[in-house]
Write an enzyme that holds these catalytic residues in place. Structure first.
Site, PDB file in Angstrom:
ATOM      1  CG  HIS A 122      -1.797   1.033   1.370  1.00  0.00           C
ATOM      2  ND1 HIS A 122      -1.426   2.313   1.766  1.00  0.00           N
ATOM      3  CD2 HIS A 122      -3.319   0.870   0.992  1.00  0.00           C
ATOM      4  CE1 HIS A 122      -2.847   2.969   1.661  1.00  0.00           C
ATOM      5  NE2 HIS A 122      -3.582   2.071   1.538  1.00  0.00           N
ATOM      6  CG  ASP A 202       0.644  -2.347   6.075  1.00  0.00           C
ATOM      7  OD1 ASP A 202      -0.135  -2.319   6.842  1.00  0.00           O
ATOM      8  OD2 ASP A 202       0.501  -1.753   5.129  1.00  0.00           O
ATOM      9  CD  GLN A 205      -6.948  -4.197   4.473  1.00  0.00           C
ATOM     10  OE1 GLN A 205      -7.935  -4.718   4.927  1.00  0.00           O
ATOM     11  NE2 GLN A 205      -7.033  -3.037   4.285  1.00  0.00           N
ATOM     12  CE  LYS A 228      -7.046  -0.074   6.573  1.00  0.00           C
ATOM     13  NZ  LYS A 228      -7.889   0.322   5.315  1.00  0.00           N
ATOM     14  CB  CYS A 368      -3.461   3.390  -1.415  1.00  0.00           C
ATOM     15  SG  CYS A 368      -4.582   4.757  -1.040  1.00  0.00           S
TER      16      CYS A 368
HETATM   17  N1  7TS Z   1      -1.547  -0.534   4.651  1.00  0.00           N
HETATM   18  C1  7TS Z   1      -2.534  -1.397   4.314  1.00  0.00           C
HETATM   19  C2  7TS Z   1      -2.285  -2.634   3.619  1.00  0.00           C
HETATM   20  C3  7TS Z   1      -3.921  -0.793   4.239  1.00  0.00           C
HETATM   21  O1  7TS Z   1      -4.834  -1.361   3.501  1.00  0.00           O
HETATM   22  C4  7TS Z   1      -4.277   0.612   4.263  1.00  0.00           C
HETATM   23  C5  7TS Z   1      -5.505   1.278   4.138  1.00  0.00           C
HETATM   24  C6  7TS Z   1      -3.333   1.269   5.013  1.00  0.00           C
HETATM   25  C7  7TS Z   1      -1.893   0.611   5.169  1.00  0.00           C
HETATM   26  C8  7TS Z   1      -3.508   2.547   5.431  1.00  0.00           C
HETATM   27  O2  7TS Z   1      -4.319   2.656   6.759  1.00  0.00           O
HETATM   28  P1  7TS Z   1      -4.574   3.994   7.512  1.00  0.00           P
HETATM   29  O3  7TS Z   1      -5.721   3.603   8.264  1.00  0.00           O
HETATM   30  O4  7TS Z   1      -3.686   4.446   8.008  1.00  0.00           O
HETATM   31  O5  7TS Z   1      -5.419   4.801   6.302  1.00  0.00           O
HETATM   32  N2  7TS Z   1      -6.107   0.716   3.140  1.00  0.00           N
HETATM   33  C9  7TS Z   1      -7.428   0.987   2.486  1.00  0.00           C
HETATM   34  C10 7TS Z   1      -8.075   0.489   1.676  1.00  0.00           C
HETATM   35  O6  7TS Z   1      -7.886  -0.555   1.101  1.00  0.00           O
HETATM   36  N3  7TS Z   1      -9.143   1.138   1.216  1.00  0.00           N
HETATM   37  O7  7TS Z   1      -9.223   2.147   1.994  1.00  0.00           O
HETATM   38  C11 7TS Z   1      -8.159   1.998   2.790  1.00  0.00           C
END
Ligand code: 7TS
Length: 412
Positions: A122, A202, A205, A228, A368
């Protein structure tokens, strides 16, 4: 499945509504998960009864708020089997956690050093490392994905050549938010350790979708987001092994993270305070603790089984649609609770717009993951992602909706 599953849908107030006159089918859980009543109640209870600043007051409310905030830290340490609550740093989310590590580690890197990422990261676990490479003169390399649809996951055979002693950091995702494959994180951490590299996971997910044992995995750093995993937005965690955190420079400075200050300079507190300058996000941290309770009551193994079974079923049913291209692990492969797909004739944004008319929430776009999309020869996919409250009937609703869309665009 235990008794907590019996009324799982009833636990989520938001699910009981109609969208465009149809019952809401929420399949955008990889973007953010919905919140159970227990988490919403924890937020309201805090603001109605305990709201106060932490770590500084000697009055009753401040002590209650501090106890609840530190209690949430201990709860989250238990949730990921950290050795010590001090290894849990509250952040805004995954993105901030990775940025803290990347910026701090960048200061220790020099030309000739290598940062290793993977091709499936990501942007949040990619751009911070590009910046770290730029700032330090280190080189950024990528572990490739295998197959035209990345169905083979990470090319582990390529690790032998890539993971040399020049690698100082190996940063990788546990579960790809586009592919849905589950990476062998314990093995990747072990391989990193063998060459003296730091491992950064990371877990955005994965954290809410199954068991996660930071110590058994052997991770140096793990970043994840509360939103999440049924928790609030604006709160997340950076886990770091205690011995490492004490060597890591603070990212932000100010009140709350210092032992003494004079006009010439300041001395930092140890972790976790050293990384939590200013008034923290108290309410959301406490509610994240409630989310941990909620998910543990369902059972983390059961959650993994449930989400993976739905994704496997969706994969099967979607495979029957004409002209569909499914991305990530193939039939029989290990797939977490999401499925990404593309139609040659219909853009993902059209798919999402049509599905929305049927009350179904999907995500379409590059998620992303722009470099990965380019590698797959795509600009976007449509993604359906599942969680504890989703059902087989909702997959049927998705398939029916997709058939309507295909008929409209392709006469199919
Ligand atoms: N890493 C992964 C694998 C992700 O899926 C996401 C967010 C992030 C990092 C970033 O997370 P945040 O909470 O800091 O924004 N992924 C997604 C998605 O797949 N659709 O919307 C956000």
């Amino acid at each position: 499945m235990n008794a907590a599953w019996k009324n799982v849908r009833a636990d989520f107030p938001i699910l009981h509504q109609q969208v465009h006159g149809k019952p809401l089918v929420y399949l955008d859980n990889a973007a953010t998960a919905q919140k159970p009543r227990a988490v919403i109640d924890a937020l309201v209870r805090y603001y109605e009864r305990d709201n106060s600043n932490v770590h500084r007051g000697l009055h009753a409310l401040s002590m209650r708020a501090t106890d609840a905030y530190e209690g949430a830290r201990a709860r989250i340490a238990k949730f990921i089997n950290a050795a010590d609550p001090a290894e849990i740093i509250f952040t805004r989310g995954t993105t901030e956690g990775i940025n803290i590590v990347a910026r701090s580690v960048a200061a220790t890197l020099k030309p000739g050093d290598v940062i290793l990422c993977t091709e499936m990261e990501h942007h949040s676990n990619l751009v911070p490392w590009q910046q770290a490479a730029r700032a330090s003169g280190a080189t950024l390399k990528y572990l490739p994905v295998l197959g035209a649809d990345a169905e083979g996951g990470l090319d582990l055979a390529a690790l032998d050549a890539l993971l040399t002693p020049a690698v100082k950091v190996f940063a990788f995702t546990h579960i790809s938010n586009t592919l849905g494959g589950i990476n062998p994180v314990a093995e990747l951490c072990r391989r990193a350790r063998a060459v003296g590299a730091l491992s950064v996971i990371d877990a955005a997910q994965s954290i809410g979708h199954g068991p996660f044992d930071a110590r058994a995995i052997g991770a140096d750093y793990v970043a994840f987001s509360g939103h999440k995993m049924c928790g609030p937005t604006g709160i997340g965690v950076l886990y770091g092994r205690r011995a490492l955190l004490d060597t890591l420079a603070p990212d932000e400075t100010g009140g709350g993270m210092v032992v003494t200050v004079d006009y010439a300079g300041a001395k930092w507190k140890p972790a976790p305070e050293r990384f939590e300058a200013g008034t923290p996000n108290i309410a959301d941290a406490i509610a994240l603790g409630a989310a941990c309770d909620y998910l543990d009551a369902l059972g983390r193994d059961e959650i993994a089984r449930h989400d993976q079974a739905l994704a496997a079923l969706a994969y099967e049913k979607l495979s029957a649609l004409p002209g569909i291209r499914l991305i990530g692990p193939g039939r029989g492969g290990v797939r977490s609770g999401l499925v990404s797909f593309a139609f040659a004739e219909v853009h993902a944004h059209d798919v999402v717009t049509f599905a929305d008319e049927d009350g179904i929430a999907l995500r379409g776009g590059h998620h992303c993951n722009q470099p990965l999309m380019r590698k797959l020869g795509l600009t976007s996919t449509t993604r359906a992602s599942f969680y504890v409250y989703n059902s087989e009937e909702e997959i049927d609703a998705l398939v029916t909706s997709l058939r309507r869309i295909l008929k409209f665009f392709a006469g199919g």
